[in-house]
Each structure stands twice: as C-alpha cells, then as structure tokens.
Design a protein around this motif. Structure first.
Motif, short mmCIF file in Angstrom:
data_model
loop_
_atom_site.label_atom_id
_atom_site.label_comp_id
_atom_site.label_asym_id
_atom_site.label_seq_id
_atom_site.Cartn_x
_atom_site.Cartn_y
_atom_site.Cartn_z
N GLU A 88 33.45 37.87 45.30
CA GLU A 88 33.65 37.43 46.58
C GLU A 88 33.91 35.88 46.81
OE1 GLU A 88 34.06 39.41 49.06
OE2 GLU A 88 33.67 40.93 47.79
N GLY A 89 33.73 35.15 45.73
CA GLY A 89 33.83 33.52 45.68
C GLY A 89 32.69 32.92 46.76
N GLU A 90 31.63 33.60 46.67
CA GLU A 90 30.33 33.26 47.43
C GLU A 90 29.50 32.35 46.17
OE1 GLU A 90 27.38 35.70 49.54
OE2 GLU A 90 29.27 36.33 50.04
N CYS A 91 29.00 31.15 46.73
CA CYS A 91 28.25 30.36 46.03
C CYS A 91 28.94 29.57 44.60
CB CYS A 91 26.91 30.87 45.43
SG CYS A 91 25.92 31.59 46.93
N THR A 92 29.96 30.21 44.56
CA THR A 92 30.97 29.66 43.22
C THR A 92 32.18 30.18 43.40
OG1 THR A 92 31.19 29.79 40.98
CG2 THR A 92 30.58 31.81 41.85
N ASP A 93 33.25 29.45 42.57
CA ASP A 93 34.73 29.80 42.75
C ASP A 93 34.98 31.38 42.47
OD1 ASP A 93 35.24 27.22 43.28
OD2 ASP A 93 35.54 26.75 41.19
N LYS A 94 35.85 32.13 43.32
CA LYS A 94 36.32 33.34 43.06
C LYS A 94 36.88 33.32 41.87
CE LYS A 94 37.57 36.36 46.61
NZ LYS A 94 38.69 36.61 47.47
N ASN A 95 36.32 34.39 40.80
CA ASN A 95 36.83 34.52 39.54
C ASN A 95 36.86 36.29 39.06
OD1 ASN A 95 37.02 34.87 36.65
ND2 ASN A 95 36.54 32.83 36.38
N PRO A 96 37.70 36.87 39.59
CA PRO A 96 37.71 38.34 39.49
C PRO A 96 37.33 38.70 37.81
CG PRO A 96 39.65 37.75 40.84
CD PRO A 96 38.90 36.49 40.06
N THR A 97 37.89 38.10 36.88
CA THR A 97 37.74 38.32 35.44
C THR A 97 36.14 38.17 35.08
OG1 THR A 97 39.83 37.38 34.93
CG2 THR A 97 38.65 37.65 33.21
N LEU A 118 32.83 48.44 39.78
CA LEU A 118 33.81 48.48 38.55
C LEU A 118 34.97 49.43 38.49
CD1 LEU A 118 33.65 46.69 36.05
CD2 LEU A 118 32.18 48.05 34.84
N ALA A 119 34.31 50.69 38.85
CA ALA A 119 35.53 51.52 39.04
C ALA A 119 36.45 51.32 40.25
CB ALA A 119 34.70 53.00 39.30
N GLN A 124 41.92 49.45 41.65
CA GLN A 124 42.73 48.63 42.45
C GLN A 124 43.43 47.70 41.64
OE1 GLN A 124 39.98 46.73 45.25
NE2 GLN A 124 39.81 48.74 46.36
N GLY A 125 42.96 47.42 40.25
CA GLY A 125 43.44 46.56 39.27
C GLY A 125 42.95 45.03 39.79
N ARG A 126 41.98 44.94 40.27
CA ARG A 126 41.29 43.58 40.54
C ARG A 126 40.62 42.91 39.41
NH1 ARG A 126 38.08 43.71 45.95
NH2 ARG A 126 37.69 41.71 45.42
N GLY A 127 40.91 41.90 38.87
CA GLY A 127 40.36 41.44 37.69
C GLY A 127 40.50 41.84 36.50
N GLU A 134 40.36 54.93 33.60
CA GLU A 134 39.11 54.42 33.51
C GLU A 134 38.25 54.47 34.85
OE1 GLU A 134 35.92 51.96 31.31
OE2 GLU A 134 37.50 53.42 30.93
N ALA A 135 39.03 54.10 36.01
CA ALA A 135 38.30 54.34 37.14
C ALA A 135 37.79 55.62 37.40
CB ALA A 135 39.32 54.07 38.12
N LYS A 136 38.36 56.78 36.92
CA LYS A 136 37.92 58.12 37.03
C LYS A 136 36.69 58.19 36.03
CE LYS A 136 41.02 61.06 37.91
NZ LYS A 136 42.09 62.19 37.77
N ARG A 137 36.66 57.57 34.94
CA ARG A 137 35.68 57.82 34.07
C ARG A 137 34.36 57.14 34.56
NH1 ARG A 137 32.87 55.45 29.86
NH2 ARG A 137 33.67 53.47 30.28
#
Length: 151
Positions: A88-97, A118-119, A124-127, A134-137
């Motif tokens: 969310e970029g809360e308290c630090t820089d947003k870093n999806p990875t 994580l799923a 959505q392919g975020r980060g 993998e999402a389904k798993r």
C-alpha cells in the motif's frame, strides 16, 4: 526465575492485555520499553499503534522500523503487516516486489490472509508476473474450493 525476567513477563502480558482491550496509552507505556529491547510481540503491537496513532501520535517511521524488526525475526503477523505496508505504500515506499516477498514468508507460516493476498497478486500480476495457475493453487491452499473467474 529472576525478578527481572518475572517483571518482564508481567509487563509483556499486561501490555498485550492492554492492547487487546484497546487501552492503547497503557499498552504503549508497557510495550514501548520491551519493543526497544527487541521483544518481538511488543514490537509488532507497537508498530500497529504507531501506524494507526493508537495511544500515541502516528509515527510511520517507528511503525515501519518495529514491523520490519519483528518480521525479520520470523513473526508471521509482522511479515504480513510489513508486506501490506509495501503493497500500500504505507509507512514506507510502495514496493510490490518486496510486498510479494514478505507475503510469501507469512504464507509459508500458514497465514490464510497472506495466501489469499498472494493469490490475488498473482491473479492481477501485481509485483509478480501474472500467473493464473499459481493464483488458483494459492487460493486452493487458502481453503477456497473454486475461484470463479469472470469470462
């Protein structure tokens, strides 16, 4: 058992009880010194209070610092909390990875919320590179039988 470790246990138990019963000023007073000494339970709760301004003024830097310390020590809820901060970029820089990395660590400890998030990130392919298999798993691991996809 020495008196100092007994006091320590009592302060930790009292601090957690104060936190759970939403007596945040009292919780800060009891847990603050323990968090400074590296007590993971205290660090996690201090991070929550600092992040949300509970019993103290909001302090994003302190929140991030304590959340990261507790996460690095292997505390699952703190790993989830740190991942959320990065997402969310809360308290630090947003870093999806980095968010994905910490959600994975928390998910490995069986946190359903982390598995589900994580799923969603894989879906959505975020980060991460989008990976519907993998999402389904991960959804299945989190206890969702069938995930309906629109389309």
């Amino acid at each position: 058992m020495s008196d100092s470790s007994n006091t320590f246990d009592i302060d930790l138990a009292s601090g957690i009880a104060a936190f759970e019963s939403k007596q945040f000023s009292r919780a800060v007073g009891l847990l603050g010194p323990l968090a400074e000494r590296g007590v993971i339970d205290a660090q996690y709760r201090m991070a929550i209070m600092a992040q949300n301004g509970l019993g103290m003024l909001p302090n994003p830097l302190l929140a991030y610092s304590y959340m990261k310390s507790a996460a690095k020590a292997g505390f699952g809820l703190a790993q989830h909390g740190l991942a959320f901060m990065y997402m969310e970029g809360e308290c630090t820089d947003k870093n999806p990875t980095k968010a994905v990395e910490w959600f994975k660590r928390a998910a490995e400890q069986g946190l359903i919320g982390s598995l589900t998030t994580l799923a969603m990130l894989y879906e959505q392919g975020r980060g991460v590179t989008q990976d519907l298999d993998e999402a389904k798993r991960l959804y299945k691991l989190a206890g969702f039988d069938e995930v309906s996809s629109s389309g």
